[in-house]
Write an enzyme that holds these catalytic residues in place. Structure first.
Site, PDB file in Angstrom:
ATOM      1  N   ARG A 143     -15.036  47.301 -24.823  1.00  0.00           N
ATOM      2  CA  ARG A 143     -14.590  47.446 -26.283  1.00  0.00           C
ATOM      3  C   ARG A 143     -15.001  49.039 -27.270  1.00  0.00           C
ATOM      4  NH1 ARG A 143     -19.318  44.139 -25.447  1.00  0.00           N
ATOM      5  NH2 ARG A 143     -18.394  41.343 -26.035  1.00  0.00           N
ATOM      6  N   LYS A 167     -22.167  43.975 -28.016  1.00  0.00           N
ATOM      7  CA  LYS A 167     -22.786  43.057 -29.329  1.00  0.00           C
ATOM      8  C   LYS A 167     -24.095  42.420 -29.151  1.00  0.00           C
ATOM      9  CE  LYS A 167     -17.690  41.638 -30.449  1.00  0.00           C
ATOM     10  NZ  LYS A 167     -17.279  40.433 -30.333  1.00  0.00           N
ATOM     11  N   HIS A 231      -8.358  46.845 -27.586  1.00  0.00           N
ATOM     12  CA  HIS A 231      -8.408  45.937 -27.055  1.00  0.00           C
ATOM     13  C   HIS A 231      -7.006  44.576 -26.512  1.00  0.00           C
ATOM     14  CE1 HIS A 231     -11.187  42.933 -27.656  1.00  0.00           C
ATOM     15  NE2 HIS A 231     -10.256  41.388 -28.077  1.00  0.00           N
ATOM     16  N   ARG A 234      -8.304  46.573 -23.114  1.00  0.00           N
ATOM     17  CA  ARG A 234      -9.148  45.160 -22.388  1.00  0.00           C
ATOM     18  C   ARG A 234      -9.020  43.884 -21.702  1.00  0.00           C
ATOM     19  NH1 ARG A 234     -15.034  43.816 -22.776  1.00  0.00           N
ATOM     20  NH2 ARG A 234     -15.120  42.254 -23.949  1.00  0.00           N
ATOM     21  N   HIS A 257     -19.505  39.547 -22.095  1.00  0.00           N
ATOM     22  CA  HIS A 257     -19.392  37.680 -22.653  1.00  0.00           C
ATOM     23  C   HIS A 257     -20.636  37.394 -22.857  1.00  0.00           C
ATOM     24  CE1 HIS A 257     -14.385  38.225 -22.744  1.00  0.00           C
ATOM     25  NE2 HIS A 257     -14.840  38.516 -23.639  1.00  0.00           N
ATOM     26  N   TYR A 266      -8.930  33.561 -20.218  1.00  0.00           N
ATOM     27  CA  TYR A 266      -7.662  34.267 -19.496  1.00  0.00           C
ATOM     28  C   TYR A 266      -7.184  33.963 -18.253  1.00  0.00           C
ATOM     29  CZ  TYR A 266     -10.008  38.583 -21.994  1.00  0.00           C
ATOM     30  OH  TYR A 266     -10.195  39.243 -23.024  1.00  0.00           O
TER      31      TYR A 266
END
Length: 291
Positions: A143, A167, A231, A234, A257, A266
């Site tokens: 990210r 995150k 992004h 990514r 994730h 995806y």
């Protein structure tokens, strides 16, 4: 800003490990709602229902995000005994669909890298840094915030991995390709002093600046700058790995994730390979071949 909101934001940071950007987004949403209807901690159901009209010009995804922030805020007030009721049921619940990621084709990726590599031949600091940033975005799927805030200590001397804090403060090991490792070596030899891998004026390179240098590179490579962002690179990392046969669980780990449902978005880009797989491997397809 009312104290209950400050307490809620402090809880997000302390108990959930929310990142600074996440907390800032919650703050903006709560401040905007308070500007519209007054003291949120004392707001009635009717006041919250009126936000539907105030948000009427926004996209459904934006409305859903704002409503989610408010629902979590009122859940916090209930847990803390600051309210005896939850008025958030009056908030709008727009129907949203997760947007499909913007995809960058292999040709555009090759063109972008060719331009960055030509410029890095000059050994100018900015050009070598840009090539390194590009290698880590596309080669490791970082990210933007993860990339620009990498401390120098995240780069190991021997192992081909980076230690990334994602995150919620969650750490993960991200592999570094041979190409990226070469670019890193070039950059480490000339980078300015500083705590961060990409230092800038006492701190680190900003996300905004990263966005700008990538779009400037795209323009020089004769690629529409609107197609390029950290992004998007990514997304290209994830999409092209999946096309190459990567396992979805592995991809989830690489991207950081928390929920594999986020990674599954995806799978839509690999539809051609899935159709070929069914045609080749399904028992009825094999039977038709024998017939």
């Amino acid at each position: 800003m009312a104290q209950p909101i400050e307490d809620f934001l402090a809880m997000l940071a302390a108990e959930r490990g929310a990142a600074a950007n996440t907390i800032a987004a919650y703050r903006r949403d709560l401040e905007g709602a308070e500007d519209a209807i007054g003291n949120l901690a004392a707001a009635s159901r009717d006041s919250l229902a009126s936000l539907g009209a105030a948000w009427s010009g926004l996209a459904p995804a934006s409305v859903a995000r704002k409503a989610s922030a408010l629902r979590q805020f009122y859940g916090f007030l209930l847990d803390e005994g600051l309210r005896q009721d939850d008025p958030s049921a009056a908030l709008p619940r727009p129907v949203t669909r997760r947007p499909l990621p913007r995809i960058l084709g292999h040709d555009d990726v090759e063109t972008l890298f060719a331009q960055a590599e030509r410029e890095a031949e000059s050994e100018r600091s900015e050009a070598v840094r840009l090539l390194t940033l590009l290698e880590l975005l596309y080669g490791s799927g970082l990210r933007a915030t993860e990339l620009v805030s990498l401390p120098l200590s995240a780069v190991p001397r021997d192992a081909p991995f980076l230690t990334v804090t994602g995150k919620g403060g969650q750490q993960r090991m991200v592999p570094v390709s041979g190409r990226a490792k070469q670019a890193l070596s070039r950059w480490l030899a000339i980078r300015p002093e500083g705590h961060f891998l990409f230092p800038s004026r006492g701190g680190h390179l900003s996300r905004v600046r990263l966005f700008q240098v990538l779009r400037d590179l795209a323009a020089r490579a004769k690629i529409d700058p609107q197609k390029i962002s950290p992004h998007v690179l990514r997304h290209a990392f994830a999409t092209h790995l999946l096309e190459g046969g990567a396992d979805l669980r592995v991809l989830q780990t690489l991207l950081g994730h928390a929920d594999i449902a986020t990674t599954q978005i995806y799978t839509h880009v690999d539809s051609a390979r899935l159709v070929a797989l069914v045609n080749e491997r399904h028992p009825l397809a094999q039977r038709a071949g024998r017939d």
